[in-house]
Design a protein around this motif. Sequence first.
Motif, short mmCIF file in Angstrom:
data_model
loop_
_atom_site.label_atom_id
_atom_site.label_comp_id
_atom_site.label_asym_id
_atom_site.label_seq_id
_atom_site.Cartn_x
_atom_site.Cartn_y
_atom_site.Cartn_z
N MET A 36 -76.24 -22.19 0.95
CA MET A 36 -74.85 -22.40 1.33
C MET A 36 -74.19 -20.96 1.32
SD MET A 36 -74.03 -25.65 -0.74
CE MET A 36 -72.56 -25.75 -0.38
N VAL A 74 -75.12 -29.31 5.49
CA VAL A 74 -75.24 -28.26 6.56
C VAL A 74 -75.63 -29.08 7.75
CG1 VAL A 74 -75.86 -26.14 5.33
CG2 VAL A 74 -77.58 -27.83 6.09
N LEU A 89 -72.41 -24.64 7.83
CA LEU A 89 -71.93 -25.64 6.82
C LEU A 89 -71.09 -26.43 7.63
CD1 LEU A 89 -70.65 -23.37 4.10
CD2 LEU A 89 -72.72 -24.63 4.02
N GLY A 93 -69.60 -29.34 3.44
CA GLY A 93 -70.23 -28.35 2.87
C GLY A 93 -69.15 -27.23 2.64
N TYR A 97 -68.51 -26.00 -0.91
CA TYR A 97 -68.69 -24.51 -1.39
C TYR A 97 -67.48 -24.14 -2.02
CZ TYR A 97 -69.30 -19.56 -0.90
OH TYR A 97 -69.28 -18.03 -0.95
#
Length: 143
Positions: A36, A74, A89, A93, A97
Amino acid sequence: MEGFFQNYLRLYRSLITSLNELMSNYHLSYSLWQVMYYIKNYGPSTLVDISNYYNVEKPTITRRVHRLEELQIVVQIPGKDRREKIIQLTELGEQIYKECRLKITILEKNVMEGISEEEQFITYQTLPKIQHNIMKREGNKIE
């Protein structure tokens, strides 16, 4: 300096344990976070790009990406070559993150408590030099 590596490995293991605990609510581990992190900081990327950056085998990254796909963090997008898998992403995601990045930043501040900015800067500069020497010694390509 004798004992340096032993101290470093003890630090590394406890830090990884803390990171894994921090991300466990998202069903993530530090190894998944690495993928990530790379995508967030370098943009949509191929499995080869990610594996080269972390100096790990492509099948290792493939397994990580499959797990991140299962978590809907993802997604694969078409590349120039249909054999090429580009990973980016998802919206989820991106959100995960941001949340993890904030928690990691707090952890970083906590573990650096009592360490001067100068000491932190020296360490920050020294670790890549050690990595460079290891890669040079092993005959790996240096990025």
